[in-house]
Design an enzyme around this catalytic site. Structure first.
Site, PDB file in Angstrom:
ATOM      1  N   CYS A 110     -11.939 -10.352   9.300  1.00 15.13           N
ATOM      2  CA  CYS A 110     -13.455 -10.815   9.102  1.00 15.13           C
ATOM      3  C   CYS A 110     -13.998 -10.687   7.760  1.00 15.13           C
ATOM      4  O   CYS A 110     -14.684 -11.281   7.414  1.00 15.13           O
ATOM      5  CB  CYS A 110     -14.391 -10.430  10.020  1.00 15.13           C
ATOM      6  SG  CYS A 110     -15.212  -8.907  10.106  1.00 15.13           S
TER       7      CYS A 110
ATOM      8  N   CYS B  95     -15.837  -7.527  14.359  1.00 13.31           N
ATOM      9  CA  CYS B  95     -14.879  -8.469  14.767  1.00 13.31           C
ATOM     10  C   CYS B  95     -14.029  -7.790  15.899  1.00 13.31           C
ATOM     11  O   CYS B  95     -13.263  -8.284  16.563  1.00 13.31           O
ATOM     12  CB  CYS B  95     -14.134  -9.384  13.781  1.00 13.31           C
ATOM     13  SG  CYS B  95     -13.174  -8.481  13.146  1.00 13.31           S
TER      14      CYS B  95
ATOM     15  N   GLU C   2      -2.795  -2.037  -5.459  1.00 18.69           N
ATOM     16  CA  GLU C   2      -3.877  -1.574  -6.034  1.00 18.69           C
ATOM     17  C   GLU C   2      -3.878  -0.901  -7.426  1.00 18.69           C
ATOM     18  O   GLU C   2      -2.685  -0.538  -7.751  1.00 18.69           O
ATOM     19  CB  GLU C   2      -4.257  -0.448  -4.967  1.00 18.69           C
ATOM     20  CG  GLU C   2      -5.418  -0.611  -4.017  1.00 18.69           C
ATOM     21  CD  GLU C   2      -5.701   0.311  -3.235  1.00 18.69           C
ATOM     22  OE1 GLU C   2      -6.836   0.762  -3.013  1.00 18.69           O
ATOM     23  OE2 GLU C   2      -4.799   0.916  -2.416  1.00 18.69           O
TER      24      GLU C   2
ATOM     25  N   ASP D 218      -3.299   1.587   6.787  1.00 15.23           N
ATOM     26  CA  ASP D 218      -2.501   1.137   5.729  1.00 15.23           C
ATOM     27  C   ASP D 218      -2.242   0.048   5.769  1.00 15.23           C
ATOM     28  O   ASP D 218      -2.044  -0.887   4.779  1.00 15.23           O
ATOM     29  CB  ASP D 218      -1.518   2.216   5.519  1.00 15.23           C
ATOM     30  CG  ASP D 218      -1.634   3.467   5.411  1.00 15.23           C
ATOM     31  OD1 ASP D 218      -2.807   3.805   4.608  1.00 15.23           O
ATOM     32  OD2 ASP D 218      -0.996   4.603   5.460  1.00 15.23           O
TER      33      ASP D 218
ATOM     34  N   CYS E 133     -12.490  -5.108   6.361  1.00 17.55           N
ATOM     35  CA  CYS E 133     -11.774  -5.552   7.340  1.00 17.55           C
ATOM     36  C   CYS E 133     -10.915  -6.896   7.016  1.00 17.55           C
ATOM     37  O   CYS E 133     -11.473  -7.968   6.517  1.00 17.55           O
ATOM     38  CB  CYS E 133     -12.811  -5.882   8.604  1.00 17.55           C
ATOM     39  SG  CYS E 133     -11.879  -6.801   9.861  1.00 17.55           S
TER      40      CYS E 133
ATOM     41  N   ASP F 142       0.944  -1.139  -0.091  1.00 19.53           N
ATOM     42  CA  ASP F 142       0.080  -0.172  -0.160  1.00 19.53           C
ATOM     43  C   ASP F 142       0.961   1.197   0.011  1.00 19.53           C
ATOM     44  O   ASP F 142       1.925   1.387   0.822  1.00 19.53           O
ATOM     45  CB  ASP F 142      -0.924  -0.040   1.173  1.00 19.53           C
ATOM     46  CG  ASP F 142      -1.855   1.190   1.081  1.00 19.53           C
ATOM     47  OD1 ASP F 142      -3.017   0.937   0.635  1.00 19.53           O
ATOM     48  OD2 ASP F 142      -1.862   1.895   1.881  1.00 19.53           O
TER      49      ASP F 142
END
Ligand SMILES: [Zn+2]
Length: 442
Positions: free
Chosen positions: A345, A364, A289, A371, A342, A197
């Site tokens: 989860c 969760c 990304e 990041d 997330c 990232d």
């Protein structure tokens, strides 16, 4: 002398462009008078050989000083024009993907980057490795030693195809295009996956939990950049409407700002090279990304702007370095919500403000740096890519794997009028079929 060659390239470019344009305008005017198509002024070819032939016939009149410059200088300009016209025509006929390419414009002396490319003649590195020898220009002193390239050339492992000299940020650079024999390499850990990232305060955050810091001196260079920018705005610049020419102080301030920009860019590029080399040598799979880079570059905030430019560079470097090292690069779909998901989860939050630096999951209870959470989500995509090998994955134009998140997992809003990122339309820069690769060495 180098500047004269770059100027010669510009003169040839502008002359040939004017000629092509004149014929096109003439034909358009004749059409409005109802002249039938077969009686129109004949078209002129804009292929490079045709442009070169026309230039050679006219150069004695257009540029009586032509003998002072290498023919490669004029060829640089004509080649650039031939490519520009081809790109424009292909874009218009739908043969070229990506953003529309406009008609080539005339190059001005002030606004263009001086550059000239040599493809033939004596291009070599002097035995002292501190000079480069170019046709007509002779020996040019280098700031850095070219010993790495010289060693490869002497060992017969590299062949110089061309050399480009250009001025950037107040300095002259020479870039060689080299044909190199590469040995097949394997990443140190072929099975490992890393998500990357890209950030502003850090160069990058890795899914392994590593924060890669920005290069040393980058922050100081950025402060200098801001200060110089303020200084420039206090001097009298050019004014089109009032017809005012820029003051000397403005020109000096602008040159200082240009040098500072170049310094920030090269500090950052250096950091990126070190990071991407390390990642490509280490890991079998790298996930990044896919940001809308051309859209983001319009962002006017300096830090953001620099980060975005760095991102495009990071992806470009990873694409070819992963290829060299036998690894692979996966580019997440543009709409994959890497920050909002997330990593514990898989729940997706509807909103996440940019100022929220920590991801907190209401489902969760996960609390994680924003990041790092994004980097972990990217890394997790690689697992899905392997599960869904059948058809879900397709190599994109840069030779990287492209991964679309599993359908139904999240409802992602698409902006009206935007299709998912598709083929970029560029030819894979490196031929994968043989171990001959074209590369640029500075
Ligand atoms: Zn969660």
């Amino acid at each position: 002398m180098v500047l004269a060659h770059a100027g010669a390239a510009r003169v040839a470019y502008n002359w040939a462009l004017a000629r092509v344009k004149a014929v096109m305008d003439q034909r358009a005017a004749e059409r409005t008078y109802g002249v039938p198509d077969d009686q129109l002024t004949p078209t002129v070819s804009w292929s490079l050989p045709a442009l070169r032939k026309a230039w050679n016939a006219a150069k004695a009149d257009v540029a009586p000083w032509w003998t002072e410059c290498s023919k490669e200088a004029f060829n640089t300009g004509l080649d650039a024009l031939a490519r520009g016209l081809n790109n424009w025509a292909d874009s218009r006929n739908g043969r070229r993907a990506g953003r529309r390419v406009g008609f080539p414009r005339f190059k001005s002396r002030r606004r263009t980057t001086p550059s000239v490319r040599f493809t033939t003649g004596a291009i070599r590195i002097a035995p002292d490795r501190r000079h480069v020898v170019l046709p007509r220009l002779g020996r040019l002193r280098l700031h850095e030693s070219a010993r790495k390239l010289a060693r490869r050339v002497e060992a017969g492992a590299a062949r110089i195809m061309s050399a480009t000299v250009r001025r950037d940020g107040g300095r002259w650079h020479v870039a060689f295009t080299v044909q190199i024999d590469r040995t097949d390499r394997r990443p140190a850990q072929p099975g490992s996956v890393v998500g990357v990232d890209v950030g502003i305060t850090h160069l990058a955050v890795l899914s392994t939990g590593e924060w890669v810091p920005n290069p040393r001196h980058l922050d100081r260079a950025r402060r200098v950049l801001r200060r110089l920018g303020r200084g420039l705005s206090r001097t009298a610049g050019p004014d089109r409407r009032a017809g005012a020419r820029p003051s000397r102080r403005w020109q000096r301030a602008r040159a200082r700002l240009g040098r500072a920009h170049a310094r920030v860019a090269s500090l950052r590029r250096d950091g990126l090279h070190k990071l991407t080399t390390r990642l490509a040598r280490e890991h079998g799979t790298i996930v990044v990304e896919d940001l809308n880079v051309s859209g983001m570059l319009t962002n006017r905030r300096l830090a953001r702007h620099i980060a975005d430019a760095g991102f495009a560079e990071l992806r470009r470097q990873l694409a070819y370095k992963a290829g060299w090292n036998g690894g692979r690069l996966i580019v997440a779909d543009r709409w994959f919500p890497s920050s909002k998901t997330c990593s514990g989860c898989g729940a997706v939050r509807a909103k996440l403000a940019l100022a929220e630096r920590t991801y907190t999951c209401a489902i969760c209870g996960l609390v994680l740096d924003r990041d790092l959470n994004a980097a972990r989500n990217l890394a997790a995509l690689a697992g899905e890519a392997v599960d869904a090998r059948s058809g879900r994955e397709s190599p994109n134009g840069r030779g990287a794997d492209r991964k679309t998140p599993l359908a139904g997992q999240v409802a992602v809003k698409r902006q009206p009028g935007t299709a998912p990122a598709g083929q970029t339309g560029t030819v894979p820069p490196q031929g994968r079929t043989t171990n001959h690769t074209l590369t640029r060495a500075h």
